[in-house]
Design an enzyme around this catalytic site. Sequence first.
Site, PDB file in Angstrom:
ATOM      1  CB  CYS A  65      -0.954  -0.011   1.189  1.00  0.00           C
ATOM      2  SG  CYS A  65      -0.129   0.062   2.793  1.00  0.00           S
ATOM      3  CG  HIS A  87      -3.484   5.108   6.105  1.00  0.00           C
ATOM      4  ND1 HIS A  87      -4.580   4.351   6.408  1.00  0.00           N
ATOM      5  CD2 HIS A  87      -2.620   4.285   5.449  1.00  0.00           C
ATOM      6  CE1 HIS A  87      -4.395   3.113   5.991  1.00  0.00           C
ATOM      7  NE2 HIS A  87      -3.209   3.043   5.393  1.00  0.00           N
TER       8      HIS A  87
END
Length: 641
Positions: free
Chosen positions: A28, A562
């Site tokens: 990610c 995030h």
Amino acid sequence: MASKYDDLASIIVQNVGGEGNINSLTHCVTRLRFQLKDSSKANTEVLKNTEGVVTALESSGQYQVVIGTHVPDVYKVVMQSLGEAPRTNEANEEESNQKKGLFDKFIDMISGVFTPILNVLIAGGILKGVLALLVAIGVLTETDGTYIILQATGDAIFYFFPIFLGLTAARKFKANEFIGIAIGAIMLYPTLIAAADGEAISTLFSGTLFESKVYMTFLGIPVILLNYSSTVIPVIVSVFLASKIEKFFKRISPGIIKMFFVPLGTLLVTIPLALLVIGPLSTWASNAVGATTVALNEISPILYGLFLGGLWQVFVMFGLHWGLIPIVINNTLTIGYDTIFAATFTASFTQAAVVLAIYFKTKDKKLKAISLPSFFSGLVGVTEPAIYGITLPRKKPFIISCIATGIAGAATMVLGIKFFAIGGLGVFGFPSFIDPETGSMQGVIRLAIVTAGAMVIAFILGYLLFKDEETPQNNTIVKGEAPSVNASKDDEEIVSPLKGEVIPLSQVKDEAFSTEAMGKGVAIIPTEGKLFAPADADVISFYRTGHAIGLAFDNGVELLIHVGQDTVKLKDGVFFPKVNQGDRVAKGQLLLEFDIGKIEQAGYSTVTPVIVANTANFADVTGTTQTAVDYNDILLTVHKS
């Protein structure tokens, strides 16, 4: 070639239990995500103490090695060390693509194939336009050596377009790039082009809509050839086909002959299919367009003009306009004029007008930089930079251009405007509407009025309907003045990109964030699913699922946002990115929309860490004392000393 991450990759692989313990690996925006056969074999403490690793942990069925925002570079080297070519998370990408609509897939494909060559397209278009102007005013003639060399410079990319597209399409479809180039080159092979322009040896389906000339055979099968120079769709479809065929040959090919057997097998299967299937389908689709146009003109000239003008640019994109070219040539030779090019003439001008509207409306510096050259290129009839670089990827501007051209097409039919001779493009096409028998300029004058009207329509609609992205309602900011990331000499104040409740990082249920290993900051529990740019910045990372984004401000601060915890596992329908990695964004620009309800329904936390990823470069980073923030409230203060 050696990489600075070679040693780090080796240590990571060794301490997750070795290559044999790895089932799969993805990444990610900050961490490597391993699926291990036996997680007990991982040496977590060794990894935590390894330089270049922020931390290591097991979470949600994955073994995660946190690297930071440069994780894509480490990922590539790790994959190489595992004996596989560097690649993106293909499984996630393919699943994401499967959930996209057909039109969205097409737009994504067009953008991916054309964006890498956009600048060269613009350069070629401008040069072709300048040369046409120099010829028109008598500075050069088409027989001058200067003209020939410069014309070759400007025109080569268009003539040899299939070769360029072969390369970029291969990259997009993850095929061997040299196979893609070879496919484009084969389509332009001089013998094939000469055969397509030569004398037919037979005719298929005589007397039907699918009547086709045959110029050669392949293993006894009739080949319907086209001149593929300057075409788009045939080579893209052929390379897509090759990407699938190549995978098959990779699976069945013995390792000792794979190097040459895979490309040989791929080309031997792809090229005949391209010439025997893709070529005929293109021909028949073109014939169908031609027949439809003729029939529509008999029913209603106004509908005919609306249909042709509105869809002309779509026809050109797919190469379907070739079905109309014989009609144009036949009409000009037999009755002395044609109306097809009259109905479609304004297409390049409406593209230019809508691009000019975008130039004046956008605040995106990169978009401005390509809009103005594309505008001038459109005026001289070269619309590829405008279509593939600006209007088509954004959909709405392209549709506006089609609508304006359709209205103009209907108007040309009402005014009886006729096209008398094949000539120049764009502004250099007006002389083609001078009646050669009478010398009348009425057609040119009427067409100029129609063109101006179409451009006005396209510009106004483009200006009114285009927007970079939505900005927050209160972006007039607290007390009428926006806080700046340059608040004082020693401190940099960063405003909140989100609206919601503020909590300390220590309450985040992710060790990489709660221990501040990734950097200092705060977390926000969002109450609205929108994320805005806190300041002018470069998007240095944006993971494909859209759950995390990295921004680099002009003052050196790198911010990582995030959205949610473990939300990398969520697929389409949750995150809706509004910008791309590598973009330059403006303060207040919408970067991301996300569905809070769907995140929670899937069982994931919406807690969103907002951290300064390069905290080590500064004396300290402190968060707001407020328990809730709105857009543009001060969220973090970066202390330089």
